[in-house]
Design a protein around this motif. Sequence first.
Motif, mmCIF file in Angstrom:
data_model
loop_
_atom_site.group_PDB
_atom_site.id
_atom_site.type_symbol
_atom_site.label_atom_id
_atom_site.label_comp_id
_atom_site.label_asym_id
_atom_site.label_seq_id
_atom_site.Cartn_x
_atom_site.Cartn_y
_atom_site.Cartn_z
ATOM 1 N N GLY A 1 3.060 10.630 -16.694
ATOM 2 C CA GLY A 1 1.753 10.049 -16.379
ATOM 3 C C GLY A 1 1.841 8.735 -15.616
ATOM 4 N N LEU A 2 3.025 8.424 -15.084
ATOM 5 C CA LEU A 2 3.209 7.163 -14.374
ATOM 6 C C LEU A 2 2.172 6.991 -13.270
ATOM 7 C CD1 LEU A 2 6.359 5.376 -13.410
ATOM 8 C CD2 LEU A 2 4.895 6.062 -11.539
ATOM 9 N N ARG A 3 1.570 5.823 -13.238
ATOM 10 C CA ARG A 3 0.557 5.511 -12.221
ATOM 11 C C ARG A 3 0.530 4.004 -12.053
ATOM 12 N NH1 ARG A 3 -2.180 7.886 -8.590
ATOM 13 N NH2 ARG A 3 -4.158 6.970 -7.991
ATOM 14 N N PHE A 4 0.515 3.555 -10.799
ATOM 15 C CA PHE A 4 0.494 2.127 -10.499
ATOM 16 C C PHE A 4 -0.749 1.784 -9.696
ATOM 17 C CE2 PHE A 4 5.430 2.233 -10.332
ATOM 18 C CZ PHE A 4 5.492 2.200 -11.714
ATOM 19 N N GLU A 5 -1.283 0.586 -9.956
ATOM 20 C CA GLU A 5 -2.399 0.058 -9.185
ATOM 21 C C GLU A 5 -2.057 -1.370 -8.773
ATOM 22 O OE1 GLU A 5 -7.017 -1.401 -9.721
ATOM 23 O OE2 GLU A 5 -6.043 -0.330 -11.366
ATOM 24 N N VAL A 6 -1.870 -1.581 -7.478
ATOM 25 C CA VAL A 6 -1.538 -2.912 -6.971
ATOM 26 C C VAL A 6 -2.746 -3.821 -7.184
ATOM 27 C CG1 VAL A 6 -1.010 -4.260 -4.895
ATOM 28 C CG2 VAL A 6 0.148 -2.070 -5.293
ATOM 29 N N ALA B 1 10.270 8.834 0.185
ATOM 30 C CA ALA B 1 9.470 7.806 0.868
ATOM 31 C C ALA B 1 9.756 6.432 0.286
ATOM 32 C CB ALA B 1 7.985 8.141 0.771
ATOM 33 N N LEU B 2 9.862 6.321 -1.034
ATOM 34 C CA LEU B 2 10.175 5.035 -1.663
ATOM 35 C C LEU B 2 11.528 4.513 -1.213
ATOM 36 C CD1 LEU B 2 8.937 5.819 -5.245
ATOM 37 C CD2 LEU B 2 8.111 3.930 -3.816
ATOM 38 N N LEU B 3 12.512 5.384 -1.200
ATOM 39 C CA LEU B 3 13.868 4.966 -0.865
ATOM 40 C C LEU B 3 14.059 4.712 0.623
ATOM 41 C CD1 LEU B 3 15.652 7.292 -3.376
ATOM 42 C CD2 LEU B 3 15.715 4.791 -3.408
ATOM 43 N N ARG C 1 0.837 -1.215 0.000
ATOM 44 C CA ARG C 1 0.000 0.000 0.000
ATOM 45 C C ARG C 1 0.866 1.255 0.000
ATOM 46 N NH1 ARG C 1 -3.269 -3.182 3.191
ATOM 47 N NH2 ARG C 1 -2.238 -2.537 5.098
ATOM 48 N N ARG C 2 1.902 1.264 0.834
ATOM 49 C CA ARG C 2 2.789 2.430 0.882
ATOM 50 C C ARG C 2 3.553 2.593 -0.428
ATOM 51 N NH1 ARG C 2 6.452 1.174 5.248
ATOM 52 N NH2 ARG C 2 5.479 -0.851 5.367
ATOM 53 N N TRP C 3 3.995 1.466 -0.995
ATOM 54 C CA TRP C 3 4.725 1.475 -2.261
ATOM 55 C C TRP C 3 3.860 2.117 -3.349
ATOM 56 C CZ3 TRP C 3 3.662 -0.763 -6.929
ATOM 57 C CH2 TRP C 3 4.720 -0.916 -7.831
ATOM 58 N N TRP D 1 4.724 5.788 -5.058
ATOM 59 C CA TRP D 1 4.947 5.928 -6.502
ATOM 60 C C TRP D 1 3.949 6.904 -7.105
ATOM 61 C CZ3 TRP D 1 8.887 5.427 -9.390
ATOM 62 C CH2 TRP D 1 9.855 4.460 -9.143
ATOM 63 N N ASN D 2 2.691 6.745 -6.746
ATOM 64 C CA ASN D 2 1.661 7.595 -7.353
ATOM 65 C C ASN D 2 1.776 9.045 -6.924
ATOM 66 O OD1 ASN D 2 0.689 5.487 -8.855
ATOM 67 N ND2 ASN D 2 -0.882 4.931 -7.374
ATOM 68 N N SER D 3 2.390 9.300 -5.779
ATOM 69 C CA SER D 3 2.632 10.686 -5.369
ATOM 70 C C SER D 3 4.030 11.150 -5.791
ATOM 71 C CB SER D 3 2.439 10.846 -3.863
ATOM 72 O OG SER D 3 3.416 10.109 -3.164
ATOM 73 N N ARG D 4 4.780 10.246 -6.438
ATOM 74 C CA ARG D 4 6.115 10.569 -6.951
ATOM 75 C C ARG D 4 7.075 10.972 -5.840
ATOM 76 N NH1 ARG D 4 5.172 10.920 -12.460
ATOM 77 N NH2 ARG D 4 6.963 12.192 -12.981
ATOM 78 N N ASP D 5 6.965 10.315 -4.700
ATOM 79 C CA ASP D 5 7.753 10.644 -3.509
ATOM 80 C C ASP D 5 8.965 9.718 -3.400
ATOM 81 O OD1 ASP D 5 8.783 11.175 -0.995
ATOM 82 O OD2 ASP D 5 6.812 11.292 -0.035
#
Length: 117
Positions: free
Chosen positions: A70-75, A24-26, A11-13, A17-21
């Motif tokens: 436009g990168l967007r991910f949906e788990v 936080a990812l690293l 969920r955090r991943w 990604w979707n907030s381009r943070d």
Amino acid sequence: MDTTWAADLARRWERDWNSRDLDALLAHVADDVVFTSPVAARVVPGSDGVVRGKDALRAYWARGLELLPGLRFEVVQVFAGVATVVIAYRNQDGGLVSEVLELEDGLVVRGHGTYLV
């Protein structure tokens, strides 16, 4: 592997990604991480698809975000192993992708971007 922890990581991943943070990812990645991806082979000259270290991973991911505004991910699914989490997701183009994350002490030490063939 605690399955609740694995689901929370996914969920955090997705959120990060979707907030381009990138920070936080690293935060979930070890300093000496090794990440492999066929995309890295195209985006990181001379890498042969292997990115070594947190700083290099930051540069690779930053470049990816720059190239894909436009990168967007949906788990869609999360799999938990002994010390591995697999996050299956759809990307902005609808493609099915999986991140295979190997963990030590709660941090990703090896990651592998894999794509449906």
